[in-house]
Design an enzyme around this catalytic site. Structure first.
Site, PDB file in Angstrom:
ATOM      1  NE  ARG A  15       2.459  -3.925  -6.159  1.00 54.94           N
ATOM      2  CZ  ARG A  15       1.431  -4.579  -5.617  1.00 54.94           C
ATOM      3  NH1 ARG A  15       1.604  -5.373  -4.597  1.00 54.94           N
ATOM      4  NH2 ARG A  15       0.212  -4.417  -6.095  1.00 54.94           N
ATOM      5  CB  SER A  42       2.208  -5.693  -0.155  1.00 54.96           C
ATOM      6  OG  SER A  42       1.038  -5.999   0.552  1.00 54.96           O
ATOM      7  CD  GLU A  63       8.442  -1.224   9.556  1.00 57.22           C
ATOM      8  OE1 GLU A  63       8.611  -0.680  10.681  1.00 57.22           O
ATOM      9  OE2 GLU A  63       7.348  -1.722   9.219  1.00 57.22           O
ATOM     10  CG  PHE A  88       6.427   1.565   6.911  1.00 62.88           C
ATOM     11  CD1 PHE A  88       5.900   2.680   7.565  1.00 62.88           C
ATOM     12  CD2 PHE A  88       5.552   0.759   6.193  1.00 62.88           C
ATOM     13  CE1 PHE A  88       4.548   2.974   7.505  1.00 62.88           C
ATOM     14  CE2 PHE A  88       4.192   1.047   6.124  1.00 62.88           C
ATOM     15  CZ  PHE A  88       3.685   2.149   6.789  1.00 62.88           C
ATOM     16  CG  HIS A 114       2.879  -0.565  -1.736  1.00 63.20           C
ATOM     17  ND1 HIS A 114       3.556  -1.697  -2.134  1.00 63.20           N
ATOM     18  CD2 HIS A 114       1.563  -0.896  -1.709  1.00 63.20           C
ATOM     19  CE1 HIS A 114       2.687  -2.670  -2.346  1.00 63.20           C
ATOM     20  NE2 HIS A 114       1.474  -2.217  -2.100  1.00 63.20           N
ATOM     21  CG  ASP A 122      -3.070   1.569   1.765  1.00 64.93           C
ATOM     22  OD1 ASP A 122      -4.242   1.154   1.930  1.00 64.93           O
ATOM     23  OD2 ASP A 122      -2.080   0.824   1.737  1.00 64.93           O
ATOM     24  NE  ARG A 172      -2.116  -1.153  -4.260  1.00 65.31           N
ATOM     25  CZ  ARG A 172      -3.353  -0.705  -4.439  1.00 65.31           C
ATOM     26  NH1 ARG A 172      -3.578   0.585  -4.583  1.00 65.31           N
ATOM     27  NH2 ARG A 172      -4.374  -1.531  -4.474  1.00 65.31           N
TER      28      ARG A 172
END
Lengths: 322, 279
Positions: A15, A42, A63, A88, A114, A122, A172
């Site tokens: 990322r 993020s 989204e 999402f 992610h 998470d 991530r």
């Protein structure tokens, strides 16, 4: 030009490479616009946002609208990159991706971060393990998963040049830098043999490519010659490279940070069944949700390890012998 | 300023032709959505023949006004009006909904020219229109984006996400028109899932709201012109809630839930065409 694995020990998340490349592209191509859904810090689109505030659109936690707006922007000739967490951007917005983007053939790049177990702490709600399946099943969609920062950078540039919907899956966590930009060529739809071998083909993408390489070393120490193929474009699948590898080795292992259903294992399994039947073992998450934990711990907990890949390779070879 | 009598008469004739075409297409396909096409006939007629800038010979003209038909099931109307606007001859409109036809069950931009976006799945068009309005503004175009919504699709959450973002980004170049015909597939909107007060909802989301009779072409015309003015002055997206009658123009279809998605048979077609002709 092919793909040589470097010995660099650097660790960078895909990322991060994406976010930095996007900001570079912003200077070079004024048609590039970026959308995010309250996660720019993020997803790393923050770099683009800072440099090009007029071409950055934060759509808030919405989204579905983000993807639809991206499709509308594409219809005016812009090249929208829409980012959020993969959960999402693909899951929540799937039907918008399907109808507003792909059915319309609008030039939208969905670059989601992610993905998979390596989200880590998470937990299960955020660890999408279905994204490859639900994206690759949509007509017109291209699906890409870079293995390291170098490939993420090159892929980001390549998809900006390509016309058509793309889903790019990013991670991530920091992952080893495997490739050197100087001698790595990324081409959409091209898989790379990164370690040649003759006894078994190991196909992997994303974070599992480094594990496949480690498994290759284990096998090598046991006198087994494994070929490692980085399948960074899941769709369209590089049938030639995959089949010629299997023809040579006679058996295969697929490795993915994804549910066992609908991912690369199924794609290659179907291809092999039709074109060149041979033993196949699939390393993937066994149809269960993830949970909180450190990224590396989770990969081990769910069996996505070099040891399991090596074991699977040996089982595949054994089946070939029968 | 009202439309001239001459213009109004011309537009009324267009509407009459469109209604006949809608009925014939639904009849030929033995399926389709006549009700919601008949309710939006005047709205699209005013847009195409009194308001919008477009070039049927160059459908991708960058500075064109853009119209997103979010109620993508109003196909008999859309395909008929695109023929009238000169995008194609339309002598094959009766292939509507058949295999290989450019005239799909729900509008498809890749199969016929003049369609900005393929829709049909409700709750998509508003986001697409927001994207087009943002893109047009980035290019500093002097155009407008129009959006035709059904009332039923205001039940989709994604529609409100888009509505929220249009005012956040101060899209004064966006005009939405809601075809408020009060009927959805299962029945009256207010019995299926309450929509009212629609006007207050849009206002609360930061939009400029007008309510009009959606079959009165002078009202439609003036309301749209007003949105241009407000858009420029206040940088606000504008919505026109057009109160319409589902199945408008055919007595036995008007306000009848049944005609949302059912085609007329031979006898019903003859009766309907006669009524439209007399109008």
């Amino acid at each position: 030009m092919g793909a040589t694995v470097t010995e660099k020990k650097e660790m960078i998340a895909t990322r991060v490479a994406y976010g930095k490349t996007l900001a570079e592209l912003g200077k070079e191509n004024l048609n590039i616009v970026v959308l995010d859904a309250d996660l720019s810090g993020s997803t790393q689109t923050k770099f683009f946002a800072k440099e090009f505030p007029d071409r950055f659109f934060n759509m808030g936690i919405a989204e579905q609208n983000m993807i639809g707006v991206a499709a509308g922007l594409a219809s005016t000739g812009k090249i929208p990159f829409a980012s959020s967490f993969a959960m999402f951007a693909t899951g929540r917005a799937w039907e918008i991706v399907r109808n507003s983007v792909c059915h319309n053939m609008f030039n939208v790049k969905i670059c989601a971060t992610h993905a998979g177990l390596t989200v880590g702490e998470d937990g299960g709600s955020h660890q999408i393990i279905e994204d490859i399946a639900i994206m690759r099943t949509i007509p017109n969609m291209t699906v890409i998963v870079p293995a390291d920062a170098t490939e993420a950078k090159l892929a980001t540039r390549a998809i900006a040049e390509y016309f058509g919907p793309v889903y790019m899956r990013l991670g991530r966590s920091n992952v080893p830098v495997l490739f050197d930009e100087k001698d790595y060529e990324f081409k959409i739809g091209k898989a790379h043999v990164i370690k040649p071998g003759i006894d078994v083909s190991i196909f992997a993408y994303g974070v599992m490519v480094s594990r496949a390489l480690w498994a290759q070393e284990i096998l090598k120490s046991e006198g087994i010659s494994a070929e490692v193929v980085n399948v960074s474009t899941i769709k369209p699948l590089d049938k030639n490279t995959i089949l010629s590898s299997i023809k040579k080795t006679g058996c295969a292992v697929t490795c993915e940070e994804h549910n066992i259903h609908g991912g690369l294992g199924d794609a290659i399994g179907a291809l092999m069944s039709e074109e060149n039947p041979a033993p196949l073992k699939r390393i993937a998450i066994q149809d269960q949700f993830g949970q909180s934990g450190k990224a590396d711990e989770l990969l081990i907990h769910y069996g996505l390890t070099k040891e399991n890949i090596a074991l699977a390779a040996k089982e595949a070879i054994k089946k070939k012998m029968k | 300023m009202p439309l001239s009598d001459e213009k109004l008469n011309e537009l009324k004739l267009v509407c009459k032709d469109l209604r006949k075409s809608i009925l014939k297409m639904a009849h030929a396909a033995n399926s389709g959505h006549p009700g919601g096409s008949l309710s939006a006939t005047e709205i699209l007629t005013v847009l195409y023949f009194a308001i919008m800038k477009y070039d049927p010979h160059n459908p991708n003209w960058h500075e064109r006004d853009r119209l997103v038909i979010s109620k993508g099931h109003a196909t008999p109307l859309v395909y008929s009006i695109l023929a009238k606007a000169g995008y194609y001859k339309g002598d094959d409109l009766l292939t509507f909904r058949r295999l290989g036809s450019p005239y799909q069950g729900h509008i498809d931009r890749l199969k016929a020219p003049g369609i900005e976006a393929s829709t049909g799945s409700l709750g998509h068009g508003s986001s697409l229109a927001v994207g087009m309005a943002l893109g047009s503004r980035l290019d500093k175009l002097n155009n407008r984006v129009y959006l035709l919504n059904s009332d039923g699709e205001l039940q989709e959450g994604s529609t409100w996400e888009a509505i929220m973002s249009a005012s956040h980004y101060r899209l004064g170049n966006l005009t939405a028109i809601v075809d408020r015909n009060r009927i959805q597939l299962d029945g009256w909107t207010e019995e299926t899932m309450t929509l009212e007060p629609i006007n207050k909802k849009y206002e609360a989301f930061g939009w400029h709201v007008q309510e009009i009779d959606g079959h009165d072409m002078n009202q439609i015309y003036n309301a749209i012109l007003k949105t241009h003015e407000i858009g420029i002055k206040e940088h606000k997206p504008c919505v026109i809630i057009a109160h319409t009658v589902k199945g408008k123009g055919v007595s036995f279809m008007e306000d009848e839930v049944k005609w949302h998605g059912v085609a007329p048979n031979d006898e019903e077609l003859a009766k309907a065409l006669a009524e439209v002709e007399k109008e």
